[in-house]
Design a protein around this motif. Structure first.
Motif, PDB file in Angstrom:
ATOM      1  N   GLY A 149       2.855  -0.432  -6.252  1.00 13.71           N
ATOM      2  CA  GLY A 149       2.628   0.387  -5.063  1.00 13.71           C
ATOM      3  C   GLY A 149       3.689   1.389  -4.684  1.00 13.71           C
ATOM      4  O   GLY A 149       3.505   2.145  -3.727  1.00 13.71           O
ATOM      5  N   VAL A 152       2.341   6.145  -6.572  1.00 17.01           N
ATOM      6  CA  VAL A 152       0.887   6.235  -6.737  1.00 17.01           C
ATOM      7  C   VAL A 152       0.511   7.243  -7.818  1.00 17.01           C
ATOM      8  O   VAL A 152      -0.288   6.955  -8.716  1.00 17.01           O
ATOM      9  CB  VAL A 152       0.220   6.609  -5.396  1.00 17.01           C
ATOM     10  CG1 VAL A 152      -1.271   6.835  -5.592  1.00 17.01           C
ATOM     11  CG2 VAL A 152       0.457   5.500  -4.366  1.00 17.01           C
ATOM     12  N   CYS A 230       1.070  -0.173 -15.082  1.00 18.43           N
ATOM     13  CA  CYS A 230       0.022   0.691 -14.520  1.00 18.43           C
ATOM     14  C   CYS A 230       0.644   1.532 -13.411  1.00 18.43           C
ATOM     15  O   CYS A 230       1.791   1.308 -13.020  1.00 18.43           O
ATOM     16  CB  CYS A 230      -1.137  -0.139 -13.961  1.00 18.43           C
ATOM     17  SG  CYS A 230      -0.657  -1.306 -12.674  1.00 18.43           S
ATOM     18  N   PHE A 233      -1.132   2.992  -7.653  1.00 18.52           N
ATOM     19  CA  PHE A 233      -2.444   2.945  -7.003  1.00 18.52           C
ATOM     20  C   PHE A 233      -3.256   1.782  -7.551  1.00 18.52           C
ATOM     21  O   PHE A 233      -3.767   0.943  -6.814  1.00 18.52           O
ATOM     22  CB  PHE A 233      -3.177   4.268  -7.235  1.00 18.52           C
ATOM     23  CG  PHE A 233      -4.522   4.355  -6.574  1.00 18.52           C
ATOM     24  CD1 PHE A 233      -4.632   4.763  -5.252  1.00 18.52           C
ATOM     25  CD2 PHE A 233      -5.678   4.030  -7.262  1.00 18.52           C
ATOM     26  CE1 PHE A 233      -5.875   4.839  -4.633  1.00 18.52           C
ATOM     27  CE2 PHE A 233      -6.920   4.101  -6.657  1.00 18.52           C
ATOM     28  CZ  PHE A 233      -7.019   4.507  -5.337  1.00 18.52           C
ATOM     29  N   VAL A 234      -3.355   1.709  -8.870  1.00 18.21           N
ATOM     30  CA  VAL A 234      -4.101   0.631  -9.516  1.00 18.21           C
ATOM     31  C   VAL A 234      -3.410  -0.705  -9.306  1.00 18.21           C
ATOM     32  O   VAL A 234      -4.043  -1.722  -8.997  1.00 18.21           O
ATOM     33  CB  VAL A 234      -4.259   0.910 -11.026  1.00 18.21           C
ATOM     34  CG1 VAL A 234      -4.882  -0.283 -11.741  1.00 18.21           C
ATOM     35  CG2 VAL A 234      -5.109   2.154 -11.245  1.00 18.21           C
ATOM     36  N   ASN A 236      -1.447  -1.799  -6.934  1.00 17.38           N
ATOM     37  CA  ASN A 236      -1.558  -2.343  -5.584  1.00 17.38           C
ATOM     38  C   ASN A 236      -2.932  -2.945  -5.335  1.00 17.38           C
ATOM     39  O   ASN A 236      -3.061  -3.983  -4.679  1.00 17.38           O
ATOM     40  CB  ASN A 236      -1.261  -1.253  -4.548  1.00 17.38           C
ATOM     41  CG  ASN A 236      -1.017  -1.817  -3.167  1.00 17.38           C
ATOM     42  OD1 ASN A 236      -1.914  -1.832  -2.332  1.00 17.38           O
ATOM     43  ND2 ASN A 236       0.187  -2.292  -2.931  1.00 17.38           N
ATOM     44  N   ILE A 237      -3.967  -2.316  -5.896  1.00 14.86           N
ATOM     45  CA  ILE A 237      -5.321  -2.856  -5.764  1.00 14.86           C
ATOM     46  C   ILE A 237      -5.422  -4.196  -6.491  1.00 14.86           C
ATOM     47  O   ILE A 237      -5.965  -5.171  -5.957  1.00 14.86           O
ATOM     48  CB  ILE A 237      -6.356  -1.864  -6.330  1.00 14.86           C
ATOM     49  CG1 ILE A 237      -6.439  -0.617  -5.436  1.00 14.86           C
ATOM     50  CG2 ILE A 237      -7.731  -2.524  -6.446  1.00 14.86           C
ATOM     51  CD1 ILE A 237      -7.322   0.476  -5.984  1.00 14.86           C
ATOM     52  N   VAL A 238      -4.886  -4.259  -7.710  1.00 14.92           N
ATOM     53  CA  VAL A 238      -4.903  -5.504  -8.487  1.00 14.92           C
ATOM     54  C   VAL A 238      -4.179  -6.607  -7.733  1.00 14.92           C
ATOM     55  O   VAL A 238      -4.663  -7.743  -7.633  1.00 14.92           O
ATOM     56  CB  VAL A 238      -4.254  -5.294  -9.868  1.00 14.92           C
ATOM     57  CG1 VAL A 238      -4.058  -6.632 -10.584  1.00 14.92           C
ATOM     58  CG2 VAL A 238      -5.092  -4.366 -10.724  1.00 14.92           C
ATOM     59  N   LYS A 240      -3.480  -6.963  -4.432  1.00 18.19           N
ATOM     60  CA  LYS A 240      -4.139  -7.433  -3.208  1.00 18.19           C
ATOM     61  C   LYS A 240      -5.454  -8.151  -3.501  1.00 18.19           C
ATOM     62  O   LYS A 240      -5.822  -9.100  -2.798  1.00 18.19           O
ATOM     63  CB  LYS A 240      -4.342  -6.254  -2.257  1.00 18.19           C
ATOM     64  CG  LYS A 240      -3.011  -5.752  -1.704  1.00 18.19           C
ATOM     65  CD  LYS A 240      -3.159  -4.578  -0.762  1.00 18.19           C
ATOM     66  CE  LYS A 240      -1.794  -4.163  -0.220  1.00 18.19           C
ATOM     67  NZ  LYS A 240      -1.874  -2.966   0.652  1.00 18.19           N
ATOM     68  N   PHE A 241      -6.143  -7.727  -4.553  1.00 14.20           N
ATOM     69  CA  PHE A 241      -7.357  -8.425  -4.956  1.00 14.20           C
ATOM     70  C   PHE A 241      -7.014  -9.847  -5.401  1.00 14.20           C
ATOM     71  O   PHE A 241      -7.684 -10.812  -5.022  1.00 14.20           O
ATOM     72  CB  PHE A 241      -8.051  -7.684  -6.090  1.00 14.20           C
ATOM     73  CG  PHE A 241      -9.212  -8.436  -6.675  1.00 14.20           C
ATOM     74  CD1 PHE A 241     -10.423  -8.507  -6.009  1.00 14.20           C
ATOM     75  CD2 PHE A 241      -9.088  -9.093  -7.891  1.00 14.20           C
ATOM     76  CE1 PHE A 241     -11.494  -9.214  -6.544  1.00 14.20           C
ATOM     77  CE2 PHE A 241     -10.153  -9.798  -8.435  1.00 14.20           C
ATOM     78  CZ  PHE A 241     -11.360  -9.865  -7.760  1.00 14.20           C
ATOM     79  N   ASN A 244      -6.102 -12.235  -2.435  1.00 12.36           N
ATOM     80  CA  ASN A 244      -7.257 -12.685  -1.656  1.00 12.36           C
ATOM     81  C   ASN A 244      -8.210 -13.536  -2.488  1.00 12.36           C
ATOM     82  O   ASN A 244      -8.876 -14.425  -1.953  1.00 12.36           O
ATOM     83  CB  ASN A 244      -7.985 -11.480  -1.067  1.00 12.36           C
ATOM     84  CG  ASN A 244      -7.282 -10.927   0.158  1.00 12.36           C
ATOM     85  OD1 ASN A 244      -7.358 -11.499   1.240  1.00 12.36           O
ATOM     86  ND2 ASN A 244      -6.560  -9.842  -0.017  1.00 12.36           N
TER      87      ASN A 244
END
Length: 337
Positions: A149, A152, A230, A233-234, A236-238, A240-241, A244
């Protein structure tokens, strides 16, 4: 790799995190109970001092540096750093810059920590952009995800540098020999992915790193690599996914136990082992690699245990001379290119 033998001084952002300063102070106390270093708590002196009064500890192991301001989680990083020069985050990076501390730990506004580090400390020689390196579990052990993160919009050169910094971190701090590096993409073939991924593939392939090729999302936790590279952007999505997903998995299992009237205590050991494996608190914090100093970023919801482990990661990064090892590798990479 060689180690530095000295008393490590670590600044901890006492006002950073959802439950600061109470959780941060408790984590600091736990840290000095298990490690041999000196902690400097940066924050509003009275609030921090009041929290410290709840514990018995060696007064020579913890000190306070007053910082009258605090940057909130929702604030704009650049604006907050400019308008709050006496914030605990700015005070922490400033102490590093002045040589009064060896590392900085914060569970505060991640963007503000990145901006403050760049403004105050600057980037390492040969590094264009910093990257956040996060530990994540696999079927057998764990892997390092970089960047999670900090940057980006990336260029291929940035991803190559992330790979180098991640490899040096894993080798120096976790003693991984020649760690395996994978590039996150939509297919294993070198031609799969966008222009950034395809170009980066060739850079990594021609480097001295142990690059094993592209890795798909389905293989992220499959123990195929030790480091996944990576853009932020990618990444941070990975991240947080994954956080959760693990949380939801635990909830669904408990619901199923209740539906089938299974006593959870019968599986306490299994549950405890699962929680330990996926709990971010076990891995401490995420090093911000590429800046001219050791900085570790913790989750905003960090528990005292997470703060304690973040301090441990910071201490180990200093004692293993991580920053200098990154510089050395970058210089050798430049000479060989």
């Amino acid at each position: 790799m060689d180690k530095i033998e000295k008393e490590v001084k670590i600044v901890v952002d006492a006002m950073g995190g959802d439950n600061a300063p109470s959780v941060v102070v408790e984590g600091a106390i736990k840290a000095i109970q298990e490690g041999s270093f000196h902690l400097i708590l940066a924050g509003r002196e009275k609030e921090v001092s009041d929290e410290l009064k709840k514990y018995k500890f060696d007064n020579n192991r913890i000190s306070i540096v007053h910082a009258s301001q605090a940057i909130e989680m929702g604030e704009s990083p650049v604006t907050a750093c400019r308008e709050k020069p006496d914030s605990s985050i700015m005070a922490g990076t400033r102490l590093l810059k002045e040589g009064k501390a060896d590392a900085f730990v914060s569970a505060g506004n991640t963007g503000a920590v990145v901006v403050s580090s760049l403004f105050t400390l600057g980037k390492l020689k040969g590094i264009d952009r910093p990257g956040i390196a996060v530990m994540q579990p696999t079927l057998k052990a764990f892997f390092l995800l970089i960047d999670a993160g900090a940057t980006v919009d990336c260029k291929p050169r940035n991803l190559l540098q992330f790979a180098i910094m991640g490899a040096v971190f894993m080798e120096s701090v976790y003693n991984y020999k020649n760690p395996r590096i994978g590039l996150l993409s939509i297919g294993e073939e070198p031609t799969k992915g966008d222009e950034l991924t395809v170009t980066t593939y060739n850079l990594l392939k021609n480097s001295r790193l142990n690059f094993v090729g592209n890795i798909e999302g389905s293989d992220i936790v499959g123990n195929k690599v030790d480091i996944i590279v990576c853009n932020g952007f990618v990444g941070n999505i990975v991240l947080k996914f994954a956080e959760n997903l693990f949380r939801v998995a635990g909830i669904l299992v408990r619901r199923e136990f209740a539906r089938q009237k299974i006593v959870p205590s019968l599986f306490k050991e299994a549950f405890d082992n699962f929680k330990k494996k996926v709990d971010y608190a076990e891995y401490g914090g995420a090093p911000l690699l590429g800046i001219n100093g050791v900085c570790v970023i913790s989750h905003g919801k960090s528990s005292p245990k997470a703060i304690k482990n973040a301090v441990r990661v910071a201490s180990e990064s200093v004692t293993h001379n991580l920053t200098q090892h990154i510089i050395n590798y970058i210089e050798k990479e430049g000479e060989s290119s």
